[in-house]
Design a protein around this motif. Structure first.
Motif, PDB file in Angstrom:
ATOM      1  N   LEU A 199       0.832  -1.198   0.000  1.00  0.00           N
ATOM      2  CA  LEU A 199       0.000   0.000   0.000  1.00  0.00           C
ATOM      3  C   LEU A 199       0.872   1.255   0.000  1.00  0.00           C
ATOM      4  CD1 LEU A 199      -2.737   1.411   0.213  1.00  0.00           C
ATOM      5  CD2 LEU A 199      -2.616   1.122   2.702  1.00  0.00           C
ATOM      6  N   SER A 200       1.914   1.249   0.825  1.00  0.00           N
ATOM      7  CA  SER A 200       2.821   2.403   0.878  1.00  0.00           C
ATOM      8  C   SER A 200       3.492   2.637  -0.471  1.00  0.00           C
ATOM      9  CB  SER A 200       3.888   2.185   1.955  1.00  0.00           C
ATOM     10  OG  SER A 200       3.304   2.147   3.239  1.00  0.00           O
ATOM     11  N   GLU A 201       3.890   1.555  -1.123  1.00  0.00           N
ATOM     12  CA  GLU A 201       4.541   1.682  -2.428  1.00  0.00           C
ATOM     13  C   GLU A 201       3.570   2.252  -3.457  1.00  0.00           C
ATOM     14  OE1 GLU A 201       7.567   1.755  -4.996  1.00  0.00           O
ATOM     15  OE2 GLU A 201       7.689   1.187  -2.875  1.00  0.00           O
ATOM     16  N   TYR A 202       2.318   1.818  -3.372  1.00  0.00           N
ATOM     17  CA  TYR A 202       1.302   2.334  -4.296  1.00  0.00           C
ATOM     18  C   TYR A 202       1.084   3.833  -4.072  1.00  0.00           C
ATOM     19  CZ  TYR A 202      -3.208   3.031  -6.571  1.00  0.00           C
ATOM     20  OH  TYR A 202      -4.226   3.512  -7.365  1.00  0.00           O
ATOM     21  N   SER A 240       3.267   7.502   7.299  1.00  0.00           N
ATOM     22  CA  SER A 240       4.547   6.805   7.219  1.00  0.00           C
ATOM     23  C   SER A 240       5.436   7.412   6.137  1.00  0.00           C
ATOM     24  CB  SER A 240       4.307   5.321   6.926  1.00  0.00           C
ATOM     25  OG  SER A 240       5.523   4.642   6.713  1.00  0.00           O
ATOM     26  N   ILE A 241       4.832   7.721   4.996  1.00  0.00           N
ATOM     27  CA  ILE A 241       5.593   8.311   3.886  1.00  0.00           C
ATOM     28  C   ILE A 241       6.096   9.701   4.261  1.00  0.00           C
ATOM     29  CG2 ILE A 241       5.387   9.203   1.529  1.00  0.00           C
ATOM     30  CD1 ILE A 241       3.404   6.877   1.022  1.00  0.00           C
ATOM     31  N   LYS A 292      12.649  12.520   7.483  1.00  0.00           N
ATOM     32  CA  LYS A 292      13.949  11.966   7.872  1.00  0.00           C
ATOM     33  C   LYS A 292      14.957  12.113   6.733  1.00  0.00           C
ATOM     34  CE  LYS A 292      12.278   8.496  11.181  1.00  0.00           C
ATOM     35  NZ  LYS A 292      12.166   7.042  11.472  1.00  0.00           N
ATOM     36  N   GLU A 293      14.489  11.861   5.513  1.00  0.00           N
ATOM     37  CA  GLU A 293      15.374  11.972   4.349  1.00  0.00           C
ATOM     38  C   GLU A 293      15.824  13.409   4.138  1.00  0.00           C
ATOM     39  OE1 GLU A 293      15.251  11.017  -0.461  1.00  0.00           O
ATOM     40  OE2 GLU A 293      13.730  10.176   0.875  1.00  0.00           O
ATOM     41  N   ASP A 294      14.888  14.356   4.305  1.00  0.00           N
ATOM     42  CA  ASP A 294      15.232  15.778   4.143  1.00  0.00           C
ATOM     43  C   ASP A 294      16.238  16.218   5.200  1.00  0.00           C
ATOM     44  OD1 ASP A 294      13.522  15.948   2.012  1.00  0.00           O
ATOM     45  OD2 ASP A 294      11.852  16.791   3.159  1.00  0.00           O
TER      46      ASP A 294
END
Length: 204
Positions: free
Chosen positions: A6-9, A43-44, A50-52
Motif C-alpha cells: 500500500l505504501s509503495e502504491y 509513514s511516507i 527523515k530523508e530531508d
C-alpha cells in the motif's frame, strides 16, 4: 502495521502527481479503510522528513569540509608563497580551480554524489576569488579591493548559470554587498581622483 504494498502504491501515485483526494478514492474503492490509508500517508511523510533532515545534515557537513579544505590549500600556498615562482603560483591556482570545477561538475551530473559535486563547485568559486587577489598581488596590479569582489561576483554568477547551481547566487549577493559597502568607503576616504573606482561603482 503499514502495508508495504500500500505504501509503495501511495508513493508511486504521489510521484505521478496524483492529488491525495484521488488516491483516497481509488484505495477506498479497492476496500482499504481510511485509517490504513492515513497510516500509509503518515509513514511516507515521516520517511520524507527523515530523508530531508539527512540531506541537510550531509549538505552542511560537505560544505563545511569544502571550506576547511579550501582554507588548508590557501594556508599551504600562503606559507610557501614567497619561495614560489610566478609561473608556479599561476599553475597552482589554475590547476586547483580546474580540478574543483571538473570534479564537481562530473559528480553533480554523472554520479549520485550530487551534494559533493556542488560543494566542489563552491570550492572552485572560492579558489577563483582568491586567485583574483593573489594574481593582483603577484603582478602589483593597481586597483581597489572592491573591484576584486565585483569580478569575483561576476564569475560566480556565470558559474551558477553554466552548471545550473543557483545556490551560488547567495555567494554572489554576499560578494556584491561587500563591494557595495567598500566602494563608497573608498570614494569618500580617498584624497585622489580615481576614474576606475568611480566607473566600476556603476557595475553595482
Amino acid at each position: 502495521m503499514v502495508d508495504p504494498n500500500l505504501s509503495e502504491y501511495v508513493k508511486t501515485s504521489l510521484t505521478q502527481g496524483k492529488p491525495k483526494e484521488e488516491i483516497y478514492k481509488e484505495l477506498l474503492g479497492q476496500g482499504w479503510t481510511i485509517e490504513v490509508i492515513q497510516e500509509s500517508f503518515n509513514s511516507i511523510e515521516t520517511e520524507q522528513e527523515k530523508e530531508d533532515t539527512s540531506k541537510k545534515t550531509i549538505y552542511i557537513i560537505v560544505n563545511s569540509g569544502v571550506v576547511l579544505v579550501g582554507a588548508g590549500i590557501f594556508s599551504f600556498i600562503a606559507a610557501n608563497w614567497l619561495v614560489m615562482t610566478k609561473p608556479t603560483k599561476m599553475v597552482i591556482i589554475l590547476i586547483s580551480m580546474i580540478i574543483s570545477y571538473g570534479a564537481g561538475w562530473y559528480l553533480k551530473e554523472k554520479s549520485e554524489l550530487q551534494k559533493t559535486g556542488e560543494a566542489l563547485i563552491l570550492l572552485g568559486t572560492i579558489i577563483y576569488g582568491a586567485g583574483i587577489f593573489l594574481v593582483a598581488q603577484m603582478f602589483n596590479i593597481r586597483a581597489n579591493w572592491p573591484d576584486g569582489f565585483i569580478l569575483w561576483m561576476i564569475g560566480v554568477i556565470a558559474v551558477a548559470f553554466v552548471v545550473e547551481l543557483y545556490q551560488l547566487f547567495y555567494l554572489a549577493i554576499l560578494l556584491g554587498i561587500i563591494a557595495l559597502i567598500g566602494h563608497p568607503f573608498l570614494i569618500f576616504t580617498s584624497f585622489e581622483y580615481n576614474s576606475f573606482l568611480l566607473t566600476s561603482s556603476f557595475l553595482l
